[in-house]
Design an enzyme around this catalytic site. Structure first.
Site, short mmCIF file in Angstrom:
data_model
loop_
_atom_site.label_atom_id
_atom_site.label_comp_id
_atom_site.label_asym_id
_atom_site.label_seq_id
_atom_site.Cartn_x
_atom_site.Cartn_y
_atom_site.Cartn_z
N ALA A 12 0.85 -1.28 0.08
CA ALA A 12 -0.06 0.17 -0.17
C ALA A 12 1.02 1.29 0.16
O ALA A 12 0.50 2.26 -0.69
CB ALA A 12 -0.86 0.06 1.21
N LYS A 31 9.58 1.32 9.94
CA LYS A 31 10.24 1.35 11.12
C LYS A 31 11.44 0.32 11.33
O LYS A 31 12.04 0.29 12.19
CB LYS A 31 8.94 1.04 12.27
N THR A 39 3.20 -7.83 3.73
CA THR A 39 3.43 -7.98 2.03
C THR A 39 4.36 -8.83 1.96
O THR A 39 4.25 -9.81 0.95
CB THR A 39 3.65 -6.37 1.52
N ALA A 42 3.38 -12.40 2.30
CA ALA A 42 2.32 -12.96 1.60
C ALA A 42 2.63 -14.10 0.63
O ALA A 42 3.83 -14.08 0.06
CB ALA A 42 1.46 -11.73 0.76
N GLY A 45 -1.26 -15.28 -3.10
CA GLY A 45 -1.34 -14.56 -4.22
C GLY A 45 -2.19 -13.31 -4.26
O GLY A 45 -2.50 -12.87 -3.23
N GLU A 113 -8.53 -20.23 -4.77
CA GLU A 113 -8.45 -20.34 -3.27
C GLU A 113 -9.90 -20.19 -2.59
O GLU A 113 -10.90 -20.05 -3.39
CB GLU A 113 -7.68 -18.95 -2.78
N ASP A 207 0.34 0.26 14.74
CA ASP A 207 0.65 1.32 15.16
C ASP A 207 -0.20 2.46 14.48
O ASP A 207 -0.64 3.44 15.20
CB ASP A 207 2.20 1.72 14.66
N HIS A 228 -6.53 -17.14 10.28
CA HIS A 228 -6.22 -18.14 9.56
C HIS A 228 -6.21 -19.90 9.84
O HIS A 228 -5.63 -19.87 10.98
CB HIS A 228 -4.88 -17.90 8.73
N HIS A 332 -4.51 -13.35 11.78
CA HIS A 332 -3.92 -13.12 10.38
C HIS A 332 -4.05 -11.74 9.73
O HIS A 332 -3.38 -11.19 8.99
CB HIS A 332 -4.68 -14.34 9.49
N GLU A 356 -3.94 -2.53 4.84
CA GLU A 356 -4.56 -3.29 6.07
C GLU A 356 -4.87 -2.30 7.18
O GLU A 356 -5.88 -2.49 7.87
CB GLU A 356 -3.72 -4.16 6.42
N ARG A 367 -12.75 -11.12 5.10
CA ARG A 367 -11.88 -10.78 3.92
C ARG A 367 -12.00 -12.23 3.03
O ARG A 367 -11.65 -13.02 3.65
CB ARG A 367 -10.58 -10.40 4.34
N LEU A 373 -3.80 -7.96 -0.67
CA LEU A 373 -2.84 -7.19 -1.61
C LEU A 373 -3.37 -6.45 -2.51
O LEU A 373 -3.04 -5.27 -3.13
CB LEU A 373 -1.93 -8.40 -2.51
C1 LIG Z 1 1.77 -14.82 6.23
C2 LIG Z 1 0.87 -13.98 5.38
C3 LIG Z 1 0.46 -14.44 4.06
C4 LIG Z 1 -0.38 -13.65 3.60
N1 LIG Z 1 -1.01 -13.81 2.29
C5 LIG Z 1 -1.60 -13.17 1.41
C6 LIG Z 1 -2.09 -13.68 0.04
O1 LIG Z 1 -1.48 -14.20 -0.38
N2 LIG Z 1 -2.78 -12.65 -0.46
C7 LIG Z 1 -3.08 -11.60 0.09
O2 LIG Z 1 -3.84 -10.82 -0.56
N3 LIG Z 1 -2.76 -11.27 1.45
C8 LIG Z 1 -1.92 -12.07 2.08
N4 LIG Z 1 -1.72 -11.51 3.18
C9 LIG Z 1 -2.22 -10.35 3.83
C10 LIG Z 1 -1.55 -9.09 3.15
O3 LIG Z 1 -0.03 -9.75 3.15
C11 LIG Z 1 -1.53 -7.94 4.03
O4 LIG Z 1 -2.82 -7.40 4.13
C12 LIG Z 1 -1.01 -6.75 3.05
O5 LIG Z 1 0.43 -7.01 2.54
C13 LIG Z 1 -0.73 -5.41 3.87
O6 LIG Z 1 0.04 -4.55 3.01
P1 LIG Z 1 0.12 -3.03 3.57
O7 LIG Z 1 1.08 -2.44 2.61
O8 LIG Z 1 -1.06 -2.51 4.08
O9 LIG Z 1 0.90 -3.35 5.06
P2 LIG Z 1 2.04 -4.19 5.42
O10 LIG Z 1 2.85 -4.78 4.06
O11 LIG Z 1 2.37 -4.87 6.67
O12 LIG Z 1 3.39 -3.06 5.65
C14 LIG Z 1 3.14 -2.01 6.86
C15 LIG Z 1 4.38 -1.45 6.82
O13 LIG Z 1 4.52 -0.26 7.86
C16 LIG Z 1 5.40 -0.33 8.63
N5 LIG Z 1 5.26 0.51 10.03
C17 LIG Z 1 4.10 0.04 10.76
N6 LIG Z 1 4.18 0.74 11.92
C18 LIG Z 1 4.95 1.84 11.54
C19 LIG Z 1 5.39 2.97 12.38
N7 LIG Z 1 4.90 3.14 13.50
N8 LIG Z 1 6.53 3.71 11.70
C20 LIG Z 1 6.98 3.43 10.55
N9 LIG Z 1 6.58 2.59 9.63
C21 LIG Z 1 5.73 1.66 10.42
C22 LIG Z 1 5.91 -1.68 8.67
O14 LIG Z 1 7.44 -1.85 8.98
C23 LIG Z 1 5.60 -2.10 7.34
O15 LIG Z 1 6.81 -1.64 6.39
C24 LIG Z 1 -0.92 -12.41 4.18
C25 LIG Z 1 -0.38 -11.89 5.22
C26 LIG Z 1 0.69 -12.74 5.97
C27 LIG Z 1 0.99 -12.41 7.29
#
Ligand SMILES: Cc1cc2nc3c(=O)[nH]c(=O)nc-3n(C[C@H](O)[C@H](O)[C@H](O)COP(=O)(O)OP(=O)(O)OC[C@H]3O[C@@H](n4cnc5c(N)ncnc54)[C@H](O)[C@@H]3O)c2cc1C
Length: 509
Positions: A12, A31, A39, A42, A45, A113, A207, A228, A332, A356, A367, A373
């Site tokens: 995101a 952080k 991400t 994941a 897919g 899926e 956070d 999950h 999850h 997220e 979800r 993703l």
């Molecule tokens: C094991 C696993 C498997 C998954 N498989 C899938 C899948 O196959 N398909 C799918 O669609 N989804 C999947 N998901 C869910 C999906 O990965 C996440 O919902 C999605 O990647 C979230 O993306 P995001 O960019 O919102 O957050 P994230 O990818 O979690 O990124 C958050 C970022 O914010 C940073 N951050 C957090 N707090 C702070 C702060 N206070 N200050 C500075 N930086 C901070 C973190 O360090 C990180 O860089 C899976 C999740 C997991 C855990």
């Protein structure tokens, strides 16, 4: 000056930065190491209807599957935006170098899926989709000259009157910095660390939701946390993707019985909440772990289609090609979060939330697998355009009647306060009282306990440059807000399961 400050380097945050029309005006903070994110972890897919669609697939079918999984609680406009924008955002990811797996004919390879009516899940590196996406986006951001500052923990939003104007942050060296911006985009991901068993990495401490809550932003759907069904029942709870069941693996109880067929017509591919609760129930009734039986797939197929999971399972000393492996449900994905409109705008001028951390309404009460993703890509792109063009009036369309923020709770959980509990005690209480099955009295008790832990003598003392104490304070605030939201929703819906409500229904003739 930084005009748009993005917090987080998951899909995101990175898409927000890359889609911004003036990337030189964007700064990204994160952080830990930039690759530390949900991400990156994941596997399965990213769901999208791409051209040419798979036989029987369409945007309308993707919308319908998403609404069904969401248990009647989705915002249909948000779902339509998510599914309709999908093809364009996949094209962006391909242009950024994401190496999606291809068929022998060169087309995109698509997997099936749970709760998807058609095989529409694109994947990369077999089961390393998140890593493929994160690596490609980080490399593209570097080529575009976007500044990405790692090891910078955002601890507070700076507000000027009613408008957010920047952030305070702690650097790994212990220094505090203030960074001003016209727009702050929270892309901080989920909060799996609320629970002792989670598929999420250590950085997932919620956070962004806590920062927004303290700034007075509207929050919604906090009671909906997806568990999950299949993580390895071993420390670290390595996730065994739903795609493994999509390829034919089944669940067996301690006696070898394949029990999901008696629970739901879709058996192992039923919605996640149904499978997770059935697994937890079976573990309780047999007193032993449930096992995932992937033997029929064979060693070669498991290694080829699921290389990362195969390596993790074998590293744990298990041979899943010849024996079923023990699994357990784990926290999850958080459907709730900071309320936003369809361009990531929150209730506070200048503050956006994407991915997220946000509650767009696309996931409803549950979800659909592989939609998150896609959510990060679609709404990150939309927010990027909004941050660069928004000026003047701030009027996002939000359902403020659904706001679950509570000023009394945020006031007694100040930023950086050292909670009077350990993280483990908070996590265990969340698992027991605010986990897969919830009871009104237990929720009320948990809320009281969390309140006591937040209000003690030490709660007001500053955490200073202790990064973990900042995260703990955030988690405790979110635990209270989540327990409260779960107590107030007295009926079951999607991932929120009230066992006291079920008992009442069972007694009703
Ligand atoms: C094991 C696993 C498997 C998954 N498989 C899938 C899948 O196959 N398909 C799918 O669609 N989804 C999947 N998901 C869910 C999906 O990965 C996440 O919902 C999605 O990647 C979230 O993306 P995001 O960019 O919102 O957050 P994230 O990818 O979690 O990124 C958050 C970022 O914010 C940073 N951050 C957090 N707090 C702070 C702060 N206070 N200050 C500075 N930086 C901070 C973190 O360090 C990180 O860089 C899976 C999740 C997991 C855990």
């Amino acid at each position: 000056m930084t005009r748009t400050l993005v917090v987080g380097t998951g899909i995101a945050g990175l898409i927000t930065a890359l889609a911004h029309p003036r990337p030189e005006q964007v700064m990204v903070l994160t952080k830990a190491e930039p690759a530390a994110s949900n991400t990156y972890a994941a596997q399965g897919g990213i769901a999208a209807v791409t051209e040419p669609p798979a036989p029987g697939d369409s945007v309308a079918a993707h919308v319908s599957d998403t609404l069904t999984a969401g248990a009647g609680h989705c915002d249909p406009r948000a779902v339509q935006a998510l599914c309709a924008d999908g093809a364009d955002r996949i094209a962006d990811l391909i242009a950024a170098g994401v190496p999606f797996d291809r068929t022998a004919g060169g087309g995109l390879s698509r997997g099936l899926e749970a709760a998807h009516s058609v095989a529409r899940i694109l994947h990369a590196g077999g089961d390393a989709t998140g890593a493929g996406i994160a690596d490609a986006l980080l490399a593209t951001a570097a080529r575009a000259g976007i500044e990405v500052r790692g090891h910078t923990l955002v601890t507070e939003l700076i507000a000027d009157g009613a408008r957010v104007r920047g952030v305070r942050a702690l650097t790994s060296g212990g220094g505090q910095v203030e960074i001003e911006a016209d727009a702050v985009v929270l892309a901080t991901g989920g909060a799996g660390q609320l629970y002792p068993f989670t598929s999420n990495p250590d950085v997932a401490t919620g956070d962004g939701v806590a920062l927004a809550a303290r700034a007075g932003a509207a929050l919604a759907d906090l009671e909906f946390y997806q568990f999950h069904p299949t993580t390895l029942a071993l420390p670290g709870n390595f996730l065994v993707s739903e795609a493994v069941r999509g390829e034919g693996a089944v669940l067996r109880d301690a006696h070898g019985v394949r029990f999901m067929m008696g629970v739901h017509p879709d058996a192992e591919l039923a919605p996640r909440d149904v499978v997770a609760r059935a697994v937890a129930d079976r573990m309780r009734s047999t007193g032993a772990p449930v096992r995932l039986d992937a033997i029929a797939l064979g060693a070669a197929r498991l290694a080829e289609r699921f290389p990362s999971i195969d390596a993790a399972v074998r590293a744990a000393g298990l041979d899943w090609a010849s024996e079923p492996v023990p699994i357990t449900p784990a926290a999850h994905y958080w459907m709730g979060g900071v309320s936003t409109d369809l361009a990531g705008r929150t209730s506070i001028p200048g503050l956006y939330a994407v991915g997220e951390v946000a509650r767009t309404g696309v996931h409803g009460a549950n979800r659909l697998a592989s939609n998150s993703l896609l959510e990060g890509a679609v709404f990150g792109h939309r927010a990027a355009l909004a941050t660069s063009s928004d000026s003047g009036a701030w009027a996002p369309e939000l359902d403020l009647a659904a706001d679950q923020n509570d000023p009394a709770i945020t006031a007694s959980s100040p930023a950086g306060a050292r909670p009077r509990c350990t993280r483990a005690s908070m996590q265990n209480l969340m698992w027991d009282a605010v986990g897969l099955g919830r009871d009104g009295d237990e929720l009320a008790g948990a809320e009281q306990t969390f309140a006591g832990w937040a209000d003690g003598d030490q709660a007001g003392s500053e955490a200073g440059d202790d990064l973990g104490a900042h995260e703990d304070a955030n988690l405790l605030l979110l635990a209270r807000l989540t327990a409260r939201a779960a107590r107030l929703r007295t009926t079951s819906m999607g991932a929120h399961h009230r066992i006291d409500h079920t008992r009442v229904l069972e007694r009703t003739p």
